[in-house]
Design a protein around this motif. Structure first.
Motif, PDB file in Angstrom:
ATOM      1  N   GLY A   1      12.628  38.893  22.544  1.00 42.97           N
ATOM      2  CA  GLY A   1      13.843  40.093  22.643  1.00 42.97           C
ATOM      3  C   GLY A   1      13.933  40.503  24.065  1.00 42.97           C
ATOM      4  N   PRO A   2      14.271  41.729  24.564  1.00 37.64           N
ATOM      5  CA  PRO A   2      14.307  41.897  25.853  1.00 37.64           C
ATOM      6  C   PRO A   2      13.010  42.454  26.027  1.00 37.64           C
ATOM      7  CG  PRO A   2      15.990  43.297  24.564  1.00 37.64           C
ATOM      8  CD  PRO A   2      15.142  42.330  23.519  1.00 37.64           C
ATOM      9  N   GLY A   3      12.578  41.955  27.394  1.00 40.13           N
ATOM     10  CA  GLY A   3      11.333  42.306  27.859  1.00 40.13           C
ATOM     11  C   GLY A   3      10.186  41.876  27.103  1.00 40.13           C
ATOM     12  N   GLN A   4      10.333  40.610  26.252  1.00 39.52           N
ATOM     13  CA  GLN A   4       9.390  40.023  25.651  1.00 39.52           C
ATOM     14  C   GLN A   4       9.283  38.538  25.309  1.00 39.52           C
ATOM     15  OE1 GLN A   4       8.810  41.763  21.490  1.00 39.52           O
ATOM     16  NE2 GLN A   4       6.870  40.343  21.023  1.00 39.52           N
ATOM     17  N   LYS A   5       8.398  37.649  25.457  1.00 43.27           N
ATOM     18  CA  LYS A   5       8.425  36.472  25.628  1.00 43.27           C
ATOM     19  C   LYS A   5       7.166  35.869  24.885  1.00 43.27           C
ATOM     20  CE  LYS A   5      10.922  35.433  29.769  1.00 43.27           C
ATOM     21  NZ  LYS A   5      12.264  34.717  29.559  1.00 43.27           N
ATOM     22  N   MET A   6       7.185  34.911  24.040  1.00 47.95           N
ATOM     23  CA  MET A   6       6.174  34.441  23.427  1.00 47.95           C
ATOM     24  C   MET A   6       5.770  32.834  23.667  1.00 47.95           C
ATOM     25  SD  MET A   6       5.436  34.216  19.230  1.00 47.95           S
ATOM     26  CE  MET A   6       6.424  35.611  19.041  1.00 47.95           C
ATOM     27  N   ASN A   7       4.715  32.404  24.056  1.00 50.50           N
ATOM     28  CA  ASN A   7       4.569  30.878  24.032  1.00 50.50           C
ATOM     29  C   ASN A   7       3.409  30.352  23.411  1.00 50.50           C
ATOM     30  OD1 ASN A   7       2.892  32.382  26.168  1.00 50.50           O
ATOM     31  ND2 ASN A   7       2.445  30.267  27.095  1.00 50.50           N
ATOM     32  N   TYR A   8       3.531  29.058  22.978  1.00 53.56           N
ATOM     33  CA  TYR A   8       2.180  28.433  22.495  1.00 53.56           C
ATOM     34  C   TYR A   8       1.820  27.467  23.383  1.00 53.56           C
ATOM     35  CZ  TYR A   8       4.070  30.534  18.296  1.00 53.56           C
ATOM     36  OH  TYR A   8       4.570  31.449  17.231  1.00 53.56           O
ATOM     37  N   LEU A   9       0.162  27.488  23.503  1.00 57.55           N
ATOM     38  CA  LEU A   9      -0.299  26.831  24.277  1.00 57.55           C
ATOM     39  C   LEU A   9      -1.644  26.003  23.859  1.00 57.55           C
ATOM     40  CD1 LEU A   9      -1.174  26.270  27.505  1.00 57.55           C
ATOM     41  CD2 LEU A   9      -2.384  28.417  27.156  1.00 57.55           C
ATOM     42  N   LEU A  10      -1.480  24.729  24.107  1.00 53.98           N
ATOM     43  CA  LEU A  10      -2.718  23.812  23.539  1.00 53.98           C
ATOM     44  C   LEU A  10      -3.766  23.640  24.841  1.00 53.98           C
ATOM     45  CD1 LEU A  10      -3.973  21.948  21.466  1.00 53.98           C
ATOM     46  CD2 LEU A  10      -2.487  19.938  22.427  1.00 53.98           C
ATOM     47  N   GLN A  11      -4.762  23.987  24.528  1.00 52.53           N
ATOM     48  CA  GLN A  11      -5.851  24.041  25.634  1.00 52.53           C
ATOM     49  C   GLN A  11      -7.156  23.089  25.183  1.00 52.53           C
ATOM     50  OE1 GLN A  11      -7.128  28.083  26.842  1.00 52.53           O
ATOM     51  NE2 GLN A  11      -8.320  27.236  28.866  1.00 52.53           N
ATOM     52  N   TYR A  12      -7.293  22.390  26.251  1.00 51.82           N
ATOM     53  CA  TYR A  12      -8.764  21.407  26.068  1.00 51.82           C
ATOM     54  C   TYR A  12      -9.813  22.116  26.920  1.00 51.82           C
ATOM     55  CZ  TYR A  12     -11.669  17.565  26.608  1.00 51.82           C
ATOM     56  OH  TYR A  12     -12.835  16.723  26.888  1.00 51.82           O
ATOM     57  N   ILE A  13     -10.915  22.368  26.628  1.00 48.89           N
ATOM     58  CA  ILE A  13     -12.132  23.102  27.223  1.00 48.89           C
ATOM     59  C   ILE A  13     -13.161  22.202  27.370  1.00 48.89           C
ATOM     60  CG2 ILE A  13     -13.781  24.846  27.060  1.00 48.89           C
ATOM     61  CD1 ILE A  13     -11.849  26.472  25.444  1.00 48.89           C
ATOM     62  N   ASP A  14     -13.481  21.883  28.719  1.00 46.16           N
ATOM     63  CA  ASP A  14     -14.530  20.833  29.145  1.00 46.16           C
ATOM     64  C   ASP A  14     -15.712  21.488  29.335  1.00 46.16           C
ATOM     65  OD1 ASP A  14     -15.789  18.664  30.201  1.00 46.16           O
ATOM     66  OD2 ASP A  14     -14.862  18.552  32.043  1.00 46.16           O
ATOM     67  N   TYR A  15     -16.416  21.740  28.201  1.00 45.44           N
ATOM     68  CA  TYR A  15     -17.613  22.491  28.113  1.00 45.44           C
ATOM     69  C   TYR A  15     -18.695  21.695  28.981  1.00 45.44           C
ATOM     70  CZ  TYR A  15     -16.353  26.262  25.004  1.00 45.44           C
ATOM     71  OH  TYR A  15     -15.711  27.361  24.645  1.00 45.44           O
ATOM     72  N   PRO A  16     -19.895  22.363  29.501  1.00 43.52           N
ATOM     73  CA  PRO A  16     -20.942  21.584  30.080  1.00 43.52           C
ATOM     74  C   PRO A  16     -21.833  21.161  28.901  1.00 43.52           C
ATOM     75  CG  PRO A  16     -21.180  24.100  30.081  1.00 43.52           C
ATOM     76  CD  PRO A  16     -20.039  23.634  29.756  1.00 43.52           C
ATOM     77  N   TRP A  17     -22.663  20.052  29.351  1.00 43.37           N
ATOM     78  CA  TRP A  17     -23.739  19.528  28.484  1.00 43.37           C
ATOM     79  C   TRP A  17     -24.803  20.594  28.161  1.00 43.37           C
ATOM     80  CZ3 TRP A  17     -28.855  19.088  28.352  1.00 43.37           C
ATOM     81  CH2 TRP A  17     -29.526  18.353  27.542  1.00 43.37           C
ATOM     82  N   PRO A  18     -25.298  20.981  27.001  1.00 40.32           N
ATOM     83  CA  PRO A  18     -25.136  20.072  25.783  1.00 40.32           C
ATOM     84  C   PRO A  18     -24.295  20.215  24.906  1.00 40.32           C
ATOM     85  CG  PRO A  18     -26.891  21.643  25.312  1.00 40.32           C
ATOM     86  CD  PRO A  18     -26.201  21.878  26.743  1.00 40.32           C
ATOM     87  N   LEU A  19     -23.231  21.016  25.159  1.00 39.23           N
ATOM     88  CA  LEU A  19     -22.050  21.414  24.272  1.00 39.23           C
ATOM     89  C   LEU A  19     -21.102  20.461  24.328  1.00 39.23           C
ATOM     90  CD1 LEU A  19     -21.736  25.343  25.129  1.00 39.23           C
ATOM     91  CD2 LEU A  19     -23.072  24.101  23.259  1.00 39.23           C
ATOM     92  N   HIS A  20     -20.268  20.281  23.080  1.00 40.61           N
ATOM     93  CA  HIS A  20     -18.995  19.359  22.838  1.00 40.61           C
ATOM     94  C   HIS A  20     -17.916  20.104  23.541  1.00 40.61           C
ATOM     95  CE1 HIS A  20     -21.708  16.745  20.939  1.00 40.61           C
ATOM     96  NE2 HIS A  20     -22.219  17.520  19.996  1.00 40.61           N
ATOM     97  N   ASN A  21     -16.991  19.254  23.992  1.00 42.18           N
ATOM     98  CA  ASN A  21     -15.563  19.781  24.526  1.00 42.18           C
ATOM     99  C   ASN A  21     -14.927  20.201  23.269  1.00 42.18           C
ATOM    100  OD1 ASN A  21     -16.296  18.887  27.110  1.00 42.18           O
ATOM    101  ND2 ASN A  21     -15.273  17.009  26.847  1.00 42.18           N
ATOM    102  N   ARG A  22     -13.981  21.018  23.442  1.00 41.14           N
ATOM    103  CA  ARG A  22     -13.179  21.687  22.373  1.00 41.14           C
ATOM    104  C   ARG A  22     -11.666  21.922  22.826  1.00 41.14           C
ATOM    105  NH1 ARG A  22     -17.051  22.443  18.289  1.00 41.14           N
ATOM    106  NH2 ARG A  22     -19.253  22.677  19.329  1.00 41.14           N
TER     107      ARG A  22
END
Length: 126
Positions: free
Chosen positions: A14-35
């Motif tokens: 609507g006026p002054g309002q936008k929406m978006n969808y975003l797919l994000q990949y997170i490269d975590y440091p070891w020992p965590l797994h990426n998400r």
């Protein structure tokens, strides 16, 4: 660092309002797994109030909870200056060593502030 694909789906709500969808990949440091995460972002600009707000919420992904907002508003007695408020709530849903969680959070806030500063500087130069 987060790797963000260039293809975002953006809707004008609507006026002054936008929406978006975003797919994000997170490269975590070891020992965590990426998400991966799927976010919905809503952007509000109200001409009657000189303020901008952007809310984000994780809809799906490999973390338990992620949400927050960015608010930009003028400082009443300081023309040409704005207050930027960034709020972030994240719960990975799994045990994370404190030093790794702190490194990730500090890095996330730093990258948001740097991206915001770069966007403002680019807009001012135009």
């Amino acid at each position: 660092d987060s790797k963000i694909p260039a293809n975002q789906i953006i809707y004008t709500v609507g006026p002054g309002q936008k929406m978006n969808y975003l797919l994000q990949y997170i490269d975590y440091p070891w020992p965590l797994h990426n998400r991966w995460l799927l976010f919905r972002q809503e952007h509000f600009l109200d001409p009657s109030k000189p303020a901008f707000r952007s809310d984000f919420l994780m809809l799906s992904g490999q973390l338990h909870r992620v949400e927050g907002h960015l608010l930009i508003e003028p400082i009443p007695d300081q023309p040409g200056h704005s207050r930027v408020t960034y709020s972030f709530l994240g719960d990975p849903g799994f045990q994370t060593p404190h030093f790794i969680a702190k490194r990730i959070c500090v890095g996330q806030v730093r990258s948001v502030v740097e991206a915001f500063r770069e966007k403002v500087e680019t807009a001012v130069q135009k």
